[in-house]
Write an enzyme that holds these catalytic residues in place. Structure first.
Site, PDB file in Angstrom:
ATOM      1  N   LEU A 175       0.860  -1.173   0.000  1.00  0.00           N
ATOM      2  CA  LEU A 175       0.000   0.000   0.000  1.00  0.00           C
ATOM      3  C   LEU A 175       0.902   1.230   0.000  1.00  0.00           C
ATOM      4  O   LEU A 175       1.981   1.213   0.580  1.00  0.00           O
ATOM      5  CB  LEU A 175      -0.907   0.031   1.245  1.00  0.00           C
ATOM      6  CG  LEU A 175      -1.928  -1.095   1.403  1.00  0.00           C
ATOM      7  CD1 LEU A 175      -2.670  -0.939   2.739  1.00  0.00           C
ATOM      8  CD2 LEU A 175      -2.924  -1.118   0.253  1.00  0.00           C
ATOM      9  N   ASP A 176       0.441   2.299  -0.652  1.00  0.00           N
ATOM     10  CA  ASP A 176       1.183   3.554  -0.605  1.00  0.00           C
ATOM     11  C   ASP A 176       1.357   4.004   0.842  1.00  0.00           C
ATOM     12  O   ASP A 176       0.563   3.641   1.721  1.00  0.00           O
ATOM     13  CB  ASP A 176       0.433   4.653  -1.364  1.00  0.00           C
ATOM     14  CG  ASP A 176       0.338   4.377  -2.851  1.00  0.00           C
ATOM     15  OD1 ASP A 176       1.196   3.639  -3.367  1.00  0.00           O
ATOM     16  OD2 ASP A 176      -0.595   4.894  -3.483  1.00  0.00           O
ATOM     17  N   GLN A 177       2.362   4.825   1.071  1.00  0.00           N
ATOM     18  CA  GLN A 177       2.641   5.293   2.432  1.00  0.00           C
ATOM     19  C   GLN A 177       1.423   5.947   3.068  1.00  0.00           C
ATOM     20  O   GLN A 177       1.113   5.706   4.235  1.00  0.00           O
ATOM     21  CB  GLN A 177       3.813   6.275   2.422  1.00  0.00           C
ATOM     22  CG  GLN A 177       4.177   6.781   3.811  1.00  0.00           C
ATOM     23  CD  GLN A 177       5.397   7.692   3.796  1.00  0.00           C
ATOM     24  OE1 GLN A 177       6.040   7.870   2.770  1.00  0.00           O
ATOM     25  NE2 GLN A 177       5.728   8.264   4.935  1.00  0.00           N
TER      26      GLN A 177
END
Length: 211
Positions: free
Chosen positions: A58-60
């Site tokens: 997942l993106d940050q």
């Protein structure tokens, strides 16, 4: 680290917004994998040394449910599932600037420099002032897929610094602290039992959003 489920083969966590999944240039500490390998030291040898146990990311700034492998057999099985897109089902909730006129639809539009096929099914769940809560079910798992597709719909994710609308963000009564995207549900075949398992991550407070 909030653990949603754990057995001998997998660990399912609810990743908070702002945390990176694995170390990267400029983000050498504080990664989710650092916490996981302290919790389960044997994971350090699963997959690559840089990304132990990681089969998807997942993106940050994206919060929500993730699964990681605790042994090599589980790692290989889950990697195959996530790469084939055949058995994995992923559902996200996003807060968008406005909403499409239609209640639901599908966007099939390539993303990335390699123009990989990306398919997202979306449904408007509700509207509140200038923003809308939209569910995305994705058939593929391309980098930034939902964020790109939302922008292509003309309704970018609130708080998205890369594909969003900074002017609209500034006009909101509550200023977003991140892009408002949450992985709410993840379903796949358990790598040992091969039975379908489904996990849910509770909504963080900023996803139930008032513009």
């Amino acid at each position: 680290m909030k653990v949603l489920f754990e057995d001998d083969d997998i660990i399912v966590v609810d990743k908070p917004a702002g945390q990176i999944v694995h170390p990267a240039p400029g983000h050498e500490t504080g990664a989710l994998t650092d916490e996981l390998t302290r919790h389960c030291p044997s994971m350090a040898g699963v997959g690559s040394a840089e990304r132990p146990g990681v089969v998807h990311r997942l993106d940050q700034e994206t919060s929500g449910v993730m699964v990681l492998a605790k042994n090599r057999a589980a790692y290989l099985d889950l990697r195959k599932q996530f790469e084939s897109h055949e058995t994995v089902r992923k559902t996200y909730l996003a807060v968008l600037h406005g909403a499409p006129k239609e209640k639901r639809g599908t966007i099939d539009s390539p993303v990335g420099r390699e123009h990989l096929r990306a398919v997202s099914h979306w449904e408007v769940l509700g509207k509140q002032g200038p923003v809308a809560l939209v569910e995305f079910k994705i058939e593929t798992g391309r980098m930034h897929q939902i964020r790109i597709h939302a922008a292509e719909l003309g309704h970018p994710v609130v708080g998205d610094k890369l594909y969003g609308d900074a002017a609209k963000d500034r006009r909101l009564r509550v200023k977003p602290a991140r892009h408002l995207l949450h992985a709410v549900e993840l379903s796949f075949l358990h790598p040992k039992t091969h039975r379908r398992v489904t996990f849910l991550a509770p909504l963080p407070s900023d996803i139930v959003y008032v513009g």
